[in-house]
Design an enzyme around this catalytic site. Structure first.
Site, PDB file in Angstrom:
ATOM      1  N   ASN A 144      38.245  78.880  63.421  1.00 10.10           N
ATOM      2  CA  ASN A 144      36.967  78.587  64.065  1.00 10.10           C
ATOM      3  C   ASN A 144      35.814  78.835  63.093  1.00 10.10           C
ATOM      4  OD1 ASN A 144      38.508  78.578  66.663  1.00 10.10           O
ATOM      5  ND2 ASN A 144      38.522  80.789  66.316  1.00 10.10           N
ATOM      6  N   HIS A 195      39.744  76.752  55.113  1.00 14.46           N
ATOM      7  CA  HIS A 195      39.432  75.804  56.186  1.00 14.46           C
ATOM      8  C   HIS A 195      37.935  75.679  56.455  1.00 14.46           C
ATOM      9  CE1 HIS A 195      43.257  74.483  57.688  1.00 14.46           C
ATOM     10  NE2 HIS A 195      43.689  75.698  57.993  1.00 14.46           N
ATOM     11  N   HIS A 215      43.662  81.487  53.501  1.00 19.51           N
ATOM     12  CA  HIS A 215      43.969  80.205  54.148  1.00 19.51           C
ATOM     13  C   HIS A 215      42.863  79.825  55.136  1.00 19.51           C
ATOM     14  CE1 HIS A 215      46.927  77.249  55.918  1.00 19.51           C
ATOM     15  NE2 HIS A 215      46.121  77.408  56.954  1.00 19.51           N
ATOM     16  N   GLU A 216      42.483  80.775  55.988  1.00 18.62           N
ATOM     17  CA  GLU A 216      41.471  80.467  57.004  1.00 18.62           C
ATOM     18  C   GLU A 216      40.098  80.227  56.380  1.00 18.62           C
ATOM     19  OE1 GLU A 216      42.679  79.791  59.845  1.00 18.62           O
ATOM     20  OE2 GLU A 216      44.626  80.600  59.256  1.00 18.62           O
ATOM     21  N   ALA A 218      46.552  82.720  62.983  1.00 18.67           N
ATOM     22  CA  ALA A 218      45.100  82.825  62.902  1.00 18.67           C
ATOM     23  C   ALA A 218      44.518  81.457  63.223  1.00 18.67           C
ATOM     24  CB  ALA A 218      44.661  83.283  61.516  1.00 18.67           C
ATOM     25  N   MET A 219      43.204  81.416  63.486  1.00 22.95           N
ATOM     26  CA  MET A 219      42.524  80.161  63.795  1.00 22.95           C
ATOM     27  C   MET A 219      41.170  80.126  63.113  1.00 22.95           C
ATOM     28  SD  MET A 219      42.441  77.258  65.153  1.00 22.95           S
ATOM     29  CE  MET A 219      41.037  76.162  64.927  1.00 22.95           C
ATOM     30  N   GLU A 224      42.428  74.853  69.195  1.00 25.02           N
ATOM     31  CA  GLU A 224      43.218  73.875  68.436  1.00 25.02           C
ATOM     32  C   GLU A 224      44.641  73.820  68.990  1.00 25.02           C
ATOM     33  OE1 GLU A 224      43.966  72.603  63.800  1.00 25.02           O
ATOM     34  OE2 GLU A 224      44.150  74.702  64.321  1.00 25.02           O
ATOM     35  N   GLU A 267      45.858  71.527  56.785  1.00 28.10           N
ATOM     36  CA  GLU A 267      46.806  72.628  56.613  1.00 28.10           C
ATOM     37  C   GLU A 267      47.474  72.656  55.246  1.00 28.10           C
ATOM     38  OE1 GLU A 267      46.520  74.885  58.506  1.00 28.10           O
ATOM     39  OE2 GLU A 267      45.773  74.055  60.372  1.00 28.10           O
TER      40      GLU A 267
END
Length: 885
Positions: free
Chosen positions: A289, A325, A321-322, A286-287, A146, A344
């Site tokens: 995925n 998503h 948060h992740e 963080a991401m 991203e 976000e």
């Protein structure tokens, strides 16, 4: 690259041609962790939307060796190789030409062979280094796609709307662990000590959410209850060998949050497993995925004995948060990056909701006001801000909007909306939105439609201005002579002063939330929908009244002087709630900056907080007084000492009341943080007793008495000791940072405090150290941030930035938003129009296009703060003198 008209007429997006669409990717990669290279092969099933003999897809810094098409629709009925492969670096595209055209409506398989480098840029398919238990440096391969770096790993249609399914196979050494979004379908030995690890087919998803990791990894595991999916979901936390138990806290949080979100979203987690991995080299926090979330170590790992409560809360926040998503962003994806806030802003808000559910002791919604609302209001008060829904034309623009507007203002807009329509209606709409758009793309308008249907309120009508327009209003209150009404007027608020006529055209929908001493809040909620209006408020008979109850609205309020006196009295007598006390002091400080009121008004109001006990209120007070000390840095030493004396009158009594030790083993963590805040503020403003005790404890700590600083105190104690110390304190803190046996959050605390030194020689050493191999690329800002708080060190830091500009660009060329962070730190503390001009002249000679928004914001902030200082310099001098300082 063609330019395509968007849904927003004002935005022309640079998108790939639409003649071909991907359906499914079959991706094979063979990374070599020693040579730091990889080879790859991808077979992409595509749909032909327009007859064509050309295919354009994304590719960046890859060598494409072969390209061919297979389709029954070809004249030969077999496979043809590309007649030419053209890579366009600026567009990050590969153009493939074929001798035969594929007819409209047909399907084909595009096969490509390619190779790439496991880069050190923290984007694409890259290498991360770690040190094993024997002190050896090891590599792992990981991904960060991203917003637009899947194209660095393999050729693809790298746009969020181009969803497809994926099969991933990784060829790796037999002793290594291979991970991807899905569970392992099969593993097969292929000889030479290698194995192929093949993963199950993913759901339809965007390229930026694909992920794969290869390395030596340990893990711990837990399972959900199975009540939502009909079977327990295995959840794992992976780390470098020897660290897995530090993932226990995050693992426990994630299992509970997965269950919680399945309840509140009315939809189960859709993947068969959830893996979370700590990555040593990682630019973002963080991401998300899908099914394989990656984190910086500090955002995932907790040492229960040594990690501070704030760092522990941060882990809970990031994990929540992740996980949010996984539904909001992954299951339903924004149609284009101009809708980034849908991902976000919502994940920030609902992540806060989950932390509040699991950890009520954190008072997380009160912290939300300081960590999100005030952060958003600060940035959005600049002319160089941007709307929540911001036009994005090209890939280079995307990284510039991962900021407090998309995250914090987006979350604050959701908080304001959900408070207005009610949480039940809000979540009813959210559940409907997710069900309708799952596995697809959606827009902000789609969300508003779902919420409108659920609430019976035309949400789009009143939220459009909040998401599509820049800025927010200041609400000016005038009391009418009849004593029973107030007139309120809205104008755009700017920290630089009054908005011009052309800047002040927006009329926001403003929920006023008027409360009085007697009624607390009027029902229904009064709403301002025009430039100004009159509302019934019993001014003459009420002890006090206040707008924006609980501080959920995105605006500032300016009251008549008599109303401010009454509010101050209510605060002193404990009649206003915690969130309202935060809002009042934040507004007063901000109106002083902009010139809507004076700084002396803000300073007088501070006296009403003398008996304040709530830690988060003190956090806001500290933020505002720190800003005053920072902006008044060019004052005379005499006046600066008087400001320090004012700070001591606020924070030294707190230190005496709280002491240096926790009252009990189960002390509220927020109280521990308040103690640290008070010690830091009193120490930096020159409290001799605090300085002496901090120094004594600092040296006792390094002599072996680790109880000298508890986990929440270490950062503050180190900071005060270094600020008032010399080389000995600097070197001890540096050694603490370098010791990998210490908790990562405490290591970074030590690193971030080194910049408080006043010794020019140590400052030079620190700046050199910041660019050494001892400091990871992602942590350079931690090393230099504190330097901007000192007048002398600011100049040296800015010189360092100029001297190393080309080196920094080379290092961060793939993540130029980090250059923006560095320019903000290196310039943000300055006061003076001449300094702003100097900075602007230097940066005008550079290509800052990928972080220009931050440059503009930094320059505007310098000029705004300079105007504040010039406007109120005498006002503050007079107030200090008349109040005994």
């Amino acid at each position: 690259m063609c330019t395509s008209a968007s849904h927003n007429a004002s935005e022309e997006r640079e998108l790939l041609p639409t003649n071909v669409s991907p359906i499914h990717y079959d991706l094979h990669l063979a990374p070599d962790l020693d040579a730091l290279t990889y080879t790859g092969e991808v077979h992409i099933k595509v749909r032909i939307n327009e007859a064509t003999d050309n295919i354009v897809l994304h590719s960046n810094e890859l060598e494409i060796k072969e390209a061919s098409l297979t389709s029954t629709a070809l004249q030969s009925g077999a496979s043809i190789s590309a007649s030419s492969i053209t890579l366009k670096k600026d567009d990050e595209t590969a153009h493939l030409a074929f001798a035969q055209a594929l007819p409209n409506g047909s399907e084909a398989t595009l096969s490509l062979k390619f190779s790439g480098i496991l880069n050190d840029l923290m984007v694409g398919f890259y290498r991360s280094k770690y040190t094993d238990a024997q002190g050896n440096t090891k590599n792992m391969a990981t991904t960060q796609f991203e917003p637009t770096d899947a194209r660095r790993a393999f050729p693809c249609w790298d746009e969020p709307m181009k969803k497809a399914t994926f099969n991933v196979t990784l060829r790796v050494k037999e002793n290594l662990t291979a991970l991807s979004n899905m569970d392992v379908a099969k593993t097969a030995a292929v000889g030479d000590g290698l194995k192929d690890v093949s993963f199950s087919t993913t759901p339809i998803m965007s390229t930026y959410l694909l992920a794969f990791i290869v390395g030596e990894l340990d893990y711990i595991e837990a399972h959900t209850s199975g009540k939502h999916n009909g079977r327990p979901i295995p959840c794992r936390v992976y780390t470098a060998p020897g660290n897995s138990e530090k993932g226990r806290f995050a693992l426990n949080v994630s299992v509970q949050v997965l269950e919680y979100f399945a309840d509140v979203f009315g939809a189960e987690y859709p993947l068969p497993k959830l893996d979370q991995v700590a990555i040593n080299d990682f630019e973002a926090g963080a991401m998300e995925n899908w099914g394989l979330i990656t984190y910086r170590e500090v955002a995932l790992l907790v040492d229960e004995a040594s990690t501070s409560s704030r760092a522990k809360q941060y882990v809970a926040e990031v994990v929540s948060h992740e996980l949010a998503h996984q539904w909001f962003g992954n299951l339903v994806t924004m149609e284009w990056w101009s809708e980034l806030w849908l991902n976000e802003g919502f994940a920030t808000w609902v992540g806060t909701l989950a932390v509040g559910h699991l950890f009520p002791e954190y008072a997380i919604w009160t912290q939300f006001l300081t960590d999100n609302l005030q952060r958003a209001l600060s940035l959005d008060a600049l002319r160089s801000s941007h709307p929540i829904q911001v036009p994005v034309r090209r890939s280079a623009d995307i990284s510039q909007i991962f900021d407090a507007i998309s995250y914090s203002k987006g979350a604050s807009a959701i908080q304001m909306l959900s408070s207005y329509i009610g949480h039940d209606s809000f979540f009813k709409g959210i559940c409907a939105y997710l069900q309708k758009h799952k596995y697809a793309n959606a827009s902000t308008e789609d969300l508003w439609n779902a919420l409108s249907e659920a609430s019976g309120v035309d949400v789009s009508h009143f939220m459009a201005t909040w998401t599509r327009k820049i800025g927010y209003p200041i609400i000016t209150v005038t009391e009418l002579e009849n004593g029973s009404q107030i007139k309120v007027r809205q104008n755009r608020y700017l920290s630089a002063g009054k908005a011009t006529e052309s800047e002040d055209e927006t009329e926001w929908w403003v929920p006023l939330g008027i409360e009085t001493a007697e009624s607390k809040i009027q029902r229904p909620i009064d709403v301002l929908t025009s430039r100004e209006a009159t509302f019934d408020v019993p001014v003459s008979t009420s002890k006090w009244y206040k707008l924006n109850k609980d501080t959920v609205g995105i605006y500032r309020v300016k009251y008549p002087a008599s109303a401010v006196v009454n509010i101050a009295q209510a605060i002193a007598e404990g009649e206003l709630g915690t969130n309202d006390r935060i809002g009042v002091i934040a507004d007063a400080a901000s109106l002083a900056v902009s010139g809507h009121s004076s700084t002396s008004d803000f300073l007088t109001l501070l006296r009403a907080y003398a008996s304040e006990t709530e830690p988060v209120v003190w956090q806001e007070i500290a933020t505002r007084t720190d800003a005053l000390r920072s902006v008044w840095v060019n004052e005379s030493d005499e006046i600066k000492e008087k400001i320090d004396a004012l700070s001591r009158t606020l924070f030294s009594p707190l230190v005496k009341r709280l002491g240096w030790e926790a009252a009990s083993a189960n002390e509220d963590s927020l109280v521990g943080r308040l103690r640290a805040l008070a010690i830091s503020a009193a120490g930096f403003s020159g409290d001799a007793e605090v300085i002496a005790e901090a120094n004594r404890r600092f040296h006792a700590f390094f002599d072996g008495d680790k109880s000298a600083f508890n986990t929440d105190m270490l950062r503050a104690g180190f900071a005060v000791a270094i600020y008032h110390g010399g080389r000995a304190e600097f070197e001890k803190a540096k050694s603490y940072f370098l010791d990998s046996a210490n908790p990562v959050d405490q290591q970074l605390a030590a690193l971030s405090n080194l910049g408080f030194t006043k010794d020019p020689a140590l400052v030079n050493e620190l700046l050199e150290f910041a660019l050494s191999d001892n400091v990871r690329n992602q942590d350079v800002h931690q090393a230099i941030n504190a330097l901007s708080t000192s007048e002398a060190n600011r100049e040296r830091l800015w010189k360092w930035y100029q001297e190393n500009y080309d080196l920094l660009v080379t290092r961060y060329r793939a993540s130029m938003s980090y250059m923006g962070a560095l320019v903000r730190i290196s310039t943000g503390g300055f006061i003076g129009y001449d300094k702003a001009d100097e900075i602007e002249r230097f940066l005008a000679t550079k290509d800052t296009s990928k972080f220009q928004r931050v440059v503009d914001q930094s320059l505007e902030k310098i000029r705004s703060n300079t105007a504040w200082f010039k406007k109120d310099r005498e006002d503050v001098r007079t107030w200090l003198a008349s109040n005994g300082f």
